[in-house]
Design a protein around this motif. Structure first.
Motif, PDB file in Angstrom:
ATOM      1  N   ILE A  70       0.820  -1.211   0.000  1.00 16.74           N
ATOM      2  CA  ILE A  70       0.000   0.000   0.000  1.00 16.74           C
ATOM      3  C   ILE A  70       0.857   1.265   0.000  1.00 16.74           C
ATOM      4  O   ILE A  70       0.637   2.167  -0.819  1.00 16.74           O
ATOM      5  CB  ILE A  70      -0.962   0.004   1.211  1.00 16.74           C
ATOM      6  CG1 ILE A  70      -1.982  -1.128   1.069  1.00 16.74           C
ATOM      7  CG2 ILE A  70      -1.665   1.356   1.350  1.00 16.74           C
ATOM      8  CD1 ILE A  70      -2.823  -1.372   2.316  1.00 16.74           C
ATOM      9  N   LYS A  71       1.832   1.330   0.891  1.00 15.62           N
ATOM     10  CA  LYS A  71       2.598   2.565   1.108  1.00 15.62           C
ATOM     11  C   LYS A  71       3.926   2.628   0.362  1.00 15.62           C
ATOM     12  O   LYS A  71       4.533   3.687   0.264  1.00 15.62           O
ATOM     13  CB  LYS A  71       2.878   2.739   2.597  1.00 15.62           C
ATOM     14  CG  LYS A  71       1.623   2.892   3.422  1.00 15.62           C
ATOM     15  CD  LYS A  71       1.947   2.978   4.895  1.00 15.62           C
ATOM     16  CE  LYS A  71       0.672   3.085   5.723  1.00 15.62           C
ATOM     17  NZ  LYS A  71       0.974   3.071   7.167  1.00 15.62           N
ATOM     18  N   GLY A  72       4.406   1.486  -0.124  1.00 19.24           N
ATOM     19  CA  GLY A  72       5.717   1.435  -0.750  1.00 19.24           C
ATOM     20  C   GLY A  72       6.791   1.179   0.292  1.00 19.24           C
ATOM     21  O   GLY A  72       6.496   1.032   1.478  1.00 19.24           O
ATOM     22  N   GLY A  73       8.016   1.125  -0.134  1.00 15.51           N
ATOM     23  CA  GLY A  73       9.111   0.869   0.792  1.00 15.51           C
ATOM     24  C   GLY A  73      10.440   0.909   0.079  1.00 15.51           C
ATOM     25  O   GLY A  73      10.501   1.017  -1.147  1.00 15.51           O
ATOM     26  N   ALA A  74      11.503   0.848   0.867  1.00 14.18           N
ATOM     27  CA  ALA A  74      12.847   0.889   0.287  1.00 14.18           C
ATOM     28  C   ALA A  74      13.830   0.193   1.214  1.00 14.18           C
ATOM     29  O   ALA A  74      13.615   0.116   2.415  1.00 14.18           O
ATOM     30  CB  ALA A  74      13.276   2.333   0.057  1.00 14.18           C
ATOM     31  N   GLY A  75      14.896  -0.314   0.618  1.00 14.26           N
ATOM     32  CA  GLY A  75      16.006  -0.837   1.380  1.00 14.26           C
ATOM     33  C   GLY A  75      16.017  -2.326   1.629  1.00 14.26           C
ATOM     34  O   GLY A  75      17.073  -2.897   1.861  1.00 14.26           O
ATOM     35  N   THR A  76      14.881  -2.985   1.583  1.00 11.50           N
ATOM     36  CA  THR A  76      14.849  -4.412   1.881  1.00 11.50           C
ATOM     37  C   THR A  76      15.508  -5.228   0.783  1.00 11.50           C
ATOM     38  O   THR A  76      16.189  -6.209   1.057  1.00 11.50           O
ATOM     39  CB  THR A  76      13.386  -4.877   2.076  1.00 11.50           C
ATOM     40  OG1 THR A  76      12.791  -4.081   3.092  1.00 11.50           O
ATOM     41  CG2 THR A  76      13.316  -6.335   2.467  1.00 11.50           C
ATOM     42  N   TRP A  77      15.315  -4.827  -0.464  1.00 12.22           N
ATOM     43  CA  TRP A  77      15.810  -5.597  -1.602  1.00 12.22           C
ATOM     44  C   TRP A  77      16.842  -4.813  -2.415  1.00 12.22           C
ATOM     45  O   TRP A  77      17.120  -5.165  -3.550  1.00 12.22           O
ATOM     46  CB  TRP A  77      14.646  -5.993  -2.505  1.00 12.22           C
ATOM     47  CG  TRP A  77      13.704  -6.929  -1.821  1.00 12.22           C
ATOM     48  CD1 TRP A  77      12.577  -6.604  -1.120  1.00 12.22           C
ATOM     49  CD2 TRP A  77      13.804  -8.350  -1.749  1.00 12.22           C
ATOM     50  NE1 TRP A  77      11.985  -7.727  -0.626  1.00 12.22           N
ATOM     51  CE2 TRP A  77      12.711  -8.818  -0.999  1.00 12.22           C
ATOM     52  CE3 TRP A  77      14.716  -9.275  -2.248  1.00 12.22           C
ATOM     53  CZ2 TRP A  77      12.505 -10.165  -0.739  1.00 12.22           C
ATOM     54  CZ3 TRP A  77      14.499 -10.622  -1.987  1.00 12.22           C
ATOM     55  CH2 TRP A  77      13.404 -11.060  -1.237  1.00 12.22           C
TER      56      TRP A  77
END
Length: 103
Positions: A70-77
């Protein structure tokens, strides 16, 4: 005749059990998810099978991933962020359940 009936029953059961997976892949296509994620292969983001493998057995992973969808994200992959997606919470839950079910 019994063989034909058994074959048709088996085919119908296969179609019924495959329908939810196909429906969720259709939703992923409709929402544009497959532009960045492959089911089996990494595109811009990780493959869905890699996501399923990473989060397998982790308590609360489904809720965490719903929020990422829903919100998006960064850094995990890696450094490329995933943008927020135009999905309802119900759609995000459906997509996450499908992704986590992949083997």
């Amino acid at each position: 005749m019994k063989v034909l009936a058994s074959a048709l029953t088996a085919l119908a059961l296969t179609a019924i059990t495959a329908a939810p997976a196909l429906a969720n892949q259709d939703l992923a296509q409709k929402k544009g998810c497959l532009a960045c994620h492959g089911v089996d292969n990494k595109l811009v983001g990780p493959s869905y099978k890699d996501v399923a493998k990473k989060y397998k057995g982790q308590k609360g992973a489904d809720a965490q991933l719903v929020q990422k969808v829903i919100k998006g994200g960064a850094g995990t992959w890696g450094p490329v962020p995933m943008p927020a997606n135009n999905v309802t919470e119900a759609e995000a839950k459906q997509l996450v359940a499908w992704v986590l079910s992949l083997k």
